[in-house]
Design an enzyme around this catalytic site. Sequence first.
Site, PDB file in Angstrom:
ATOM      1  N   LYS A 152     -19.765 -17.954  17.945  1.00 55.62           N
ATOM      2  CA  LYS A 152     -20.500 -17.758  19.212  1.00 55.62           C
ATOM      3  C   LYS A 152     -19.648 -16.795  20.023  1.00 55.62           C
ATOM      4  O   LYS A 152     -18.903 -17.174  20.937  1.00 55.62           O
ATOM      5  CB  LYS A 152     -20.729 -19.093  19.921  1.00 55.62           C
ATOM      6  CG  LYS A 152     -21.761 -19.008  21.015  1.00 55.62           C
ATOM      7  CD  LYS A 152     -22.214 -20.375  21.462  1.00 55.62           C
ATOM      8  CE  LYS A 152     -22.993 -20.326  22.773  1.00 55.62           C
ATOM      9  NZ  LYS A 152     -24.211 -19.523  22.755  1.00 55.62           N
TER      10      LYS A 152
HETATM   11  N1  PMP Z   1     -28.702 -19.093  18.710  1.00 57.89           N
HETATM   12  C1  PMP Z   1     -28.128 -18.428  19.717  1.00 57.89           C
HETATM   13  C2  PMP Z   1     -27.991 -16.948  19.616  1.00 57.89           C
HETATM   14  C3  PMP Z   1     -27.672 -19.112  20.859  1.00 57.89           C
HETATM   15  O1  PMP Z   1     -27.112 -18.442  21.870  1.00 57.89           O
HETATM   16  C4  PMP Z   1     -27.845 -20.501  20.932  1.00 57.89           C
HETATM   17  C5  PMP Z   1     -27.391 -21.250  22.159  1.00 57.89           C
HETATM   18  N2  PMP Z   1     -26.031 -21.584  22.066  1.00 57.89           N
HETATM   19  C6  PMP Z   1     -28.439 -21.164  19.856  1.00 57.89           C
HETATM   20  C7  PMP Z   1     -28.863 -20.435  18.754  1.00 57.89           C
HETATM   21  C8  PMP Z   1     -28.599 -22.651  19.870  1.00 57.89           C
HETATM   22  O2  PMP Z   1     -27.344 -23.252  19.762  1.00 57.89           O
HETATM   23  P1  PMP Z   1     -27.051 -24.697  20.349  1.00 57.89           P
HETATM   24  O3  PMP Z   1     -28.155 -25.565  19.895  1.00 57.89           O
HETATM   25  O4  PMP Z   1     -25.744 -25.063  19.754  1.00 57.89           O
HETATM   26  O5  PMP Z   1     -27.023 -24.562  21.830  1.00 57.89           O
END
Ligand code: PMP
Length: 295
Positions: A159
Amino acid sequence: MSVVAFDQREGWIWFDGELVPWQDAKLHVLSHGLHYGSSVFEGERAYDGTIFKSTEHSERFRHSAEIMDFEIPYSVAELDAAKALCVEKNGDPNVYVRPVAWRGSEMMAVAAQSATVHVAIGVWPWPSMFDMATKMKGIRLDLAEWRRPDPRTAPSSAKAAGLYMIATLSKHAAERKGYADALMLDWQGRVAECTGANVFFTRDGQLHTPIADCFLDGITRRTVIDLARSRGIETVEHRIMPDELSAFNECFICGTGAEVTPVSEIGPHRFQPGNISQTLVEDYSAAVRPQANAA
Ligand code: PMP
């Protein structure tokens, strides 16, 4: 509507190990993270004072940094404690939580092995985006022109701030056309994810979702798969091409920010938010507030 800019708010930011007044949480313009994208972050939500899956987020935060070749100088337990402290100190039990880590200013060139790593945590109110009735109408998604990169081209499972460059471009293009968000394909033309959320479809009582091999395997995505399984709904993870979308009935996106949000439209394709989406919207909101449901 007047919106207070994020650097002008009141409250406390956890900054390199201590809580500092919100407006004092500053970094220098000559920071490696700003110029070269050496930054990773998390997005979490506290519900009734408890951060949902805090430890999983702290683990992913540290892991994202490792992929980016730096180490976050706090353990998972220290990060969990810092986030909890930050939520408590700011006084609102229902907030979005944003840890961020970046390389500092000791080196300002491509190489930055000896630059120090900084960590900050900010929290702010971000209510659920829609009430149930609005939610069940479904949001409209554009088809993005930018594609999620090949994992050999970018560290796609981190991320990492830099990966959001194409997300912002895609979301801007979608909003200009009146859509809520955009669905991105991957470098091979397969359906991937939205700009900040994962995507699911339904067919014949099953969930279908793309294999997370070049985009974020969201914590909400995994939660939804588990919640569906406990309802007897299996999830098939497979390659989904855009021309297959018309074979699905329901569609929803999910992520910490979006929670579970049904979709009515993706480009030329139409979906009917239905029972499976509604069940998962409800099961997710129960899962994030376990105390409220036990009471
Ligand atoms: N894909 C992207 C590009 C994101 O930014 C997010 C949000 N963090 C997600 C998927 C979903 O991730 P999560 O469920 O861990 O928030």
